[in-house]
Write a protein that holds these residues in place. Structure first.
Motif, short mmCIF file in Angstrom:
data_model
loop_
_atom_site.label_atom_id
_atom_site.label_comp_id
_atom_site.label_asym_id
_atom_site.label_seq_id
_atom_site.Cartn_x
_atom_site.Cartn_y
_atom_site.Cartn_z
N LYS A 483 0.86 -1.18 0.00
CA LYS A 483 0.00 0.00 0.00
C LYS A 483 0.89 1.23 0.00
N SER A 509 1.38 -4.64 3.11
CA SER A 509 0.04 -4.50 3.69
C SER A 509 -0.60 -5.88 3.80
N ASP A 511 -3.27 -8.80 4.19
CA ASP A 511 -4.69 -8.99 3.86
C ASP A 511 -5.13 -10.20 4.66
N LYS A 552 -12.64 2.86 8.39
CA LYS A 552 -11.71 3.33 7.34
C LYS A 552 -10.50 4.01 7.97
N GLU A 555 -6.19 7.79 4.33
CA GLU A 555 -5.43 7.47 3.12
C GLU A 555 -3.94 7.74 3.33
N GLU A 556 -3.11 6.91 2.87
CA GLU A 556 -1.65 7.06 2.89
C GLU A 556 -1.08 7.26 4.29
N ASN A 561 -6.28 -0.22 4.49
CA ASN A 561 -7.25 0.74 3.99
C ASN A 561 -8.48 0.75 4.88
N SER A 562 -9.02 -0.46 5.09
CA SER A 562 -10.24 -0.58 5.89
C SER A 562 -10.26 -1.90 6.62
N THR A 576 -9.82 -7.58 6.33
CA THR A 576 -9.38 -6.45 5.50
C THR A 576 -9.86 -6.63 4.07
#
Lengths: 694, 225
Positions: A483, A509, A511, A552, A555-556, A561-562, A576
């Motif tokens: 990410k 990142s 998952d 959430k 961003e960055e 992400n969520s 995720t």
């Protein structure tokens, strides 16, 4: 003819008996390691092993055998079985290795060359012995040997650094022959008698004992202690043991102020330390004598008679480890730990044997080195019917078959755990009662504590808790992606003035999904809806979608992400991965292979790690050259780890497979090859760096 | 020195968590002719900020205890107080940006020897037995010569670390910038660069190069009279 067959048979039997260490392992051991010589040397010949740097360099260095470079030249017969065992005896934590000798000359050369000619072996009854250091000794006859290593774990005298409490000082100055042991030097005691005591020394010792005056008399004179020690040595070892003699500098001179045993100057601690080391050394040598003497007498019952040994050990395995968890916990955690597995650690007196020593567990771990995997089988057996019943109740629950539907076929790993949480809580009450009734400081109040625990049992709703958390959990690592995240660096202008600049980089990142069964979906739903109310106030983004919730992350700013939350079909899911949520919503589980489904539904623990996949995923993140090359090499040669366990036929059975590439002759050779290659890569990279530097 | 240890620990755990060291260290010193000047030390952990955000929520990582933000903040305040009480130092300022994970320390000094004294005292608190902090800067206002000395045996310390802990240095960088109000005549360290205006010297290196001795921190800078 019959006679001849009989004689041949007797001869064969006696040879076979002498070839193993069936009756050389004491019954009070808490750990045994068995190396099946034939199996192992068939898997990896000694000549092959000798080629590896880890053997011909690191292994011998670790043993301080500086002149030895090949196993085949040690005189030790590695094609015969080797046993190692651990035990605590007479306040010594001992580790003993039993081995066969196939070339006595080589073996003696090995000992001579590495431990020096000044250490003269002691001739004993049918064997020779050499004290190698304060903590180790070796003994051998023509066919086999024993290496003994021990650590004194008994109480040490307290060190008093003050004159204020002279009475206490008197109390802590015990006088027995053991306490009078002078510091031994390497090479001491190298005669048939344990201690070399000259008449003159003896006279001096007597004088010194008298000169210590009041301190020693208050505690009881040295004479009874000396006698006691002699008795011990004769009965246990049949070795003459004279109490070592006190050296001049160790005993304070007789004067009106001679009560403190250790003077208050800076040397007093060193003197005390020296004395404690001396006592420890003396006790270890006593232990080594006892072990070696018994070893060569062959006095023990067969090793198979050791509690639970035969039940959990497979001698056909290349390597087997037997552990008596009862003794291990007693050793490291106090008497109660063997019953409750409590995390409270307290070291207790090793000689204080537990009354119910048979309520613990014994575990056997058997290693099989197959073509492309190391297969491990672990069996844990409890001696207690009650514990067995508790375990049966605890592990009777398995994951639902549909649980496997959360595992994507390309996953990098998963862990599924199932147990009956209600049984676990009920069992915990018993453990608490046991713990407090055996713990030194609380056993006096065990009845009162028992009452409190009963009250706790009445108040706590085990059924309610187990409805919320029945005990089935699954964690899946679906993949490792990247990410983009922001970070700050400094950029310099031509005059080296620097300014912070915002940059973007790829960050690993994960998952993943976490799945937990629940019979109280209503409760979990309420809990999931709660953050909606506080999200705005607390400045986080929490959104309700139709059937699920989403947290959430900025961003960055975060590697995630969520996170998605939902409750469906009696399961609480945190993930995720939106695909997982969609699949649950549409009742379309991942198409996982049958073997995985079977392992999850049929075991209390099922785990899988895709080593190759994980290495491939993290490779781009590794920066240093050596690390990159190693990861590349390992990703080509490591495959996966599978593990699963359950309660079967009164035993906890766990199996695992450590899978490697099939390009090796077998898995054991594969492991050595990989270690060798990794060391070579490191060496080459270091060499390259060195060359660049030059 | 507990304060610095905490920063180091944060770097250590932040970096070892994902097997890579991502931090930049900047040492900037501005020196006037009369020997007064200012100093700024910056530790920029921004490249590891996502990991550090996660780690700060944990109690322990890789066996190292994780300090809380409040503890780190307090350590910074303590450090500031100690430096303020030292002779010859003024305008001491410490700043920790927990959003970007950038820690900054700056102060002014009346003589370069005061910087050395301050660093030496820090070294004593860090139990720096090898006297690594002793007299690392020297300035002769007569000959206009500035000396940067490295007393640390970085390679030795590095070899004492576990393999996991060594990883923190794998992608770390070190930058030193020395500024003067006179033109620079010469620099002794071949890897250092002189700025376009001829009044600043910069040495930029990877931490690994410093540790392995491929780059030296030591430098002798001679200014024009």
């Amino acid at each position: 003819m019959k006679k001849l067959v009989f004689i041949v048979w007797i001869f064969f039997f006696s040879v076979a008996r002498s070839q193993d260490f069936n009756s050389r392992v004491p019954q009070n051991v808490f750990g045994i390691v068995h190396y099946a010589g034939k199996t192992l040397t068939n898997t990896i010949p000694i000549t092959t092993l000798d080629k590896y740097g880890i053997v011909n360099n690191d292994f011998f260095k670790a043993l301080h055998l500086d002149t030895a470079h090949t196993l085949s030249s040690t005189g030790i017969d590695f094609s015969s079985d080797i046993y190692q065992y651990a035990l605590s005896q007479d306040s010594i934590l001992g580790f003993v290795t039993l081995f066969h000798i196939n070339n006595l000359k080589n073996f003696i050369n090995l000992v001579d060359a590495n431990y020096g000619a000044e250490l003269r072996p002691l001739k004993r009854d049918g064997f020779e012995m050499l004290y190698l250091s304060a903590n180790s000794a070796i003994a051998w006859n023509g066919t086999n040997g024993v290496f003994i290593s021990g650590v004194f774990m008994g109480k040490r005298e307290e060190f008093y650094n003050g004159y204020s409490d002279l009475d206490s000082l008197v109390e802590i100055a015990p006088v027995d022959s053991m306490d009078l042991a002078p510091p031994m030097q390497d090479g001491d005691l190298q005669s048939d008698s344990i201690a070399i005591v000259t008449p003159q020394d003896k006279g001096n010792a007597e004088k010194k004992k008298k000169s210590t005056g009041k301190t020693r008399k208050k505690k009881g004179s040295a004479e009874p202690a000396k006698g006691k020690n002699k008795k011990e040595s004769n009965s246990e070892n049949e070795i003459t043991m004279e109490p070592p003699v006190v050296q001049d500098e160790e005993v304070p001179s007789d004067s009106a102020h001679s009560i403190p045993y250790f003077p208050l100057d800076n040397d007093s601690y060193d003197q005390w330390k020296k004395r404690q080391d001396s006592i420890a050394k003396y006790r270890v040598r006593f232990f080594a004598d006892s072990i070696s003497s018994n070893h060569f007498k062959n006095i023990y019952p067969p090793v198979s008679m050791v509690s639970g040994y035969d039940r959990v050990m497979d001698n056909s395995a290349g390597l087997s480890v037997w552990l008596n968890t009862n003794s291990v916990f007693k050793l490291f955690g106090g008497t109660v730990l063997n019953k409750s597995f409590s995390p409270f650690i307290e070291f207790t007196d090793l000689t204080d044997a537990p009354a119910e020593a048979n309520e613990g567990f014994c575990t056997g771990i058997n290693f099989y080195f197959l073509k492309d995997k190391v297969h491990t089988e672990t069996r844990t057996y409890t001696f207690s019917d009650n514990t067995r019943k508790e375990l049966k109740a605890l592990y009777k629950q398995h994951a639902r078959k549909s649980t496997a539907g959360f595992i994507n076929p390309q996953n990098l790993g998963y862990v599924s755990v199932s147990f009956n949480s209600e049984a676990a809580i009920r069992s915990y009450y018993n453990q608490l009662k046991k713990y407090f009734s055996y713990y030194n400081y609380t056993k006096e109040y065990s009845d009162l504590i028992g009452l409190y625990v009963d009250l706790m049992e009445i108040i706590i709703d085990e059924k309610g808790i187990s409805d919320l958390f029945p005990g089935n959990y699954l964690m899946v690592l679906h993949g490792l992606g990247t990410k983009q995240v922001k970070y700050t660096r400094y950029e310099y202008d031509s005059n080296f003035e620097y300014q912070p600049v915002e940059k973007i980089k790829d960050q690993p990142s994960p998952d993943f999904s976490f799945v937990m069964d629940t019979r109280r979906s209503d409760f979990v739903q309420k809990a999931l809806a709660l953050p909606l109310k506080y999200a705005e106030k607390n400045n986080f983004i929490y959104i309700q979608h139709n059937d699920y919730y989403e947290l959430k992350f900025p961003e960055e700013e975060s590697v995630l992400n969520s996170l998605y939350f939902m409750v469906a079909d009696g399961r609480f899911v945190v993930t995720t991965n939106i695909d997982v949520i969609q699949k649950v919503m549409h009742g379309q589980p991942f198409d996982v292979d049958k073997e995985t489904s079977k392992r999850i539904a049929g075991n209390n623990l099922a785990a899988y790690v895709d080593l190759k996949g994980i290495l491939n995923a993290i490779k781009p993140q590794i920066k240093d050259e050596g690390g990159k090359q190693i990861a590349e090499y390992l990703s080509q040669n490591l495959v996966a780890i599978h593990a699963f366990s359950g309660f079967r036929k009164g035993e906890l059975v766990a199996e695992s497979n450590f899978q490697i590439s099939d390009r090796f002759e077998n898995s054991l050779i594969g492991i050595f090859e990989m270690i060798e290659k990794v060391a070579e890569i490191r060496k080459n990279v270091d060499q390259d760096e060195q060359n660049k530097q030059n | 020195m507990p304060e610095l240890k905490k920063y180091f620990l944060l770097i250590l755990i932040g970096s070892s968590f994902f097997l890579q060291g991502c931090f930049d260290m900047i040492e900037q010193l501005t020196l006037q002719d009369n020997g007064t000047g200012s100093m700024q030390l910056v530790v920029n952990l921004s490249r590891s900020r996502t990991q550090l955000n996660s780690i700060l929520k944990m109690k322990k990582v890789n066996g190292h205890r994780v300090p809380s933000k409040a503890e780190i903040q307090k350590s910074a305040s303590d450090l500031k107080e100690k430096l303020e009480n030292m002779d010859g130092l003024s305008d001491v300022n410490t700043q920790i940006d927990f959003n970007n994970f950038i820690a900054t320390l700056d102060f002014k000094f009346s003589r370069i020897s005061h910087v050395n004294a301050a660093l030496q005292q820090l070294g004593a608190k860090l139990k720096d037995q090898n006297q690594g902090f002793r007299e690392i800067y020297r300035y002769d206002p007569v000959s206009f010569s500035f000396l940067r000395v490295n007393n640390f045996a970085l390679g030795v310390e590095y070899r004492k670390m576990s393999l996991a802990d060594r990883e923190i240095f794998s992608d770390a960088t070190y930058t030193s910038i020395y500024r003067f109000n006179r033109n620079i005549l010469s620099v002794q360290n071949p890897k250092s660069k002189i700025s376009a205006n001829g009044r600043a010297v910069m040495l930029k290196s990877s931490a690994i190069d410093l540790i392995k001795g491929r780059t030296k921190i030591d430098n002798q800078i001679t200014l024009q009279k």
